[in-house]
Design an enzyme around this catalytic site. Sequence first.
Site: not given
Lengths: 235, 222
Positions: A8, A10-12
């Site tokens: 996803t 949003v995950s760094a």
Amino acid sequence: MVLVLYGTEVSAPVRAVLLTLRALELDYEFQEVDLTAGDHLKPDYVSKNPQHTVPTLQDGGAYIWDSHAIMGYLVQKYAKDDALYPREPLQRAIVDQRLHFESGALSVRWKQLKHLLFEEKVTELPIEKLHETYALLELFLDGHEYMAGDQLTIADFSIVTSVSTAHLSIAPVDATKYPNLSAWLTRISSLSFYEQANSTGARRMAELVRAKLPKQFDKLWQKAFEDIKSGAGKM
Amino acid sequence: MGKLVLYGVEASPPVRACKLTLDALGLQYEYKLVNLLAGEQMNKEYLLKNPQHTVPMLEDDGKCIWDSHAIMAYLVRKYGKNDELYPKDYHKRAMVDQRLHFESGVLFQGCVRNIAFPVFKHNQTEVPRTKIDAIYEVYDFLESFLGIKQTYLCGNNLTIADYSMVSSVSSLLGLAAIEQQRYPKLSAWLDRMEKLPDYQSNNGNGAQMLIDMLSAKITKIV
């Protein structure tokens, strides 16, 4: 052979892999894993990755996880040369140390802060630890344009994703306090594929973080929000 | 070959992971003590070599490298007679790398350092139960990483992932025991690691030192 990236944006760490895939100009399929819906805990996903984290890479019949392992794998297997992950033992050792700094110090601290914000809903955030990390990154960059020396490597991709998210939310990188780090952030964000691979996801995550921010960050929040809206600094 | 110097302390798990690797590769090296509790890692001379001021640090013919995982990989790649301890095959290498990053983040930073730092640096004598639970979560993951009938963490061959993981796991046994019934594969793996030649001098003694140091300071799990 189709590469599939599970994750996803949003995950760094997912974004670190996206930066690598784009840098290598590789075709891939993106499979959304909704962490809030618990997609990563479903038996099908766990059978691919028993640690049930994102990102996970599927290459043919093989599943690989941990962003740093994936990035190293992609460069070694598909890159035209070893620039992004040098083969020379000493140069590689420096990249490896930066990658482990990311998974150990940076990533864990960032996760701890998110946990405090989202799970424990604290009113005070101990961001000094993050600033200690910035101070070390500042030192790593002394006399160099990139995290592991004079050329771009996967160490830059790995570190920029969490630093950019923190920068846009709870701990902006002050150019007077961290001149090397600030210049490096601008340099990395100027890469042609940065916007799509990291910027969008970093902003989304930053907004989620800022929505939960306790009172102490009101002023910071306002400024950061204005920066996002105006698209300032190409972050 | 230039001179190899390993800087560290016995109690430090990542230092011991490097010792296990150096020994496995049959490498001669000088060992230099860095007294962490006395703050020797903050000496100007050390900081110039390692701005992160951690142990272990390896000096190879004057060039300095730090982070145990980077050091172990470097040693195998530069001095290994073959690639067994850190396979060149892309997929096998990726698995070792994943285990190594699991160790740096989830196990070492997340468990070992998260417990040891407040105890030794800030003299905290009480440890929150959540930190002990985190150790068991690591054990749960390691149990799942070890496939059925798999001898070591990345398959049937010993790799630097095993050295890295055992150095930290062995240091936490005083706080979280590995019951054979609950963790049959992890328990068997630990037994196997303990039987490696020179395990005691390279890791066992140092692990016991850290266990004892923690047990001497920690009065309560809260």
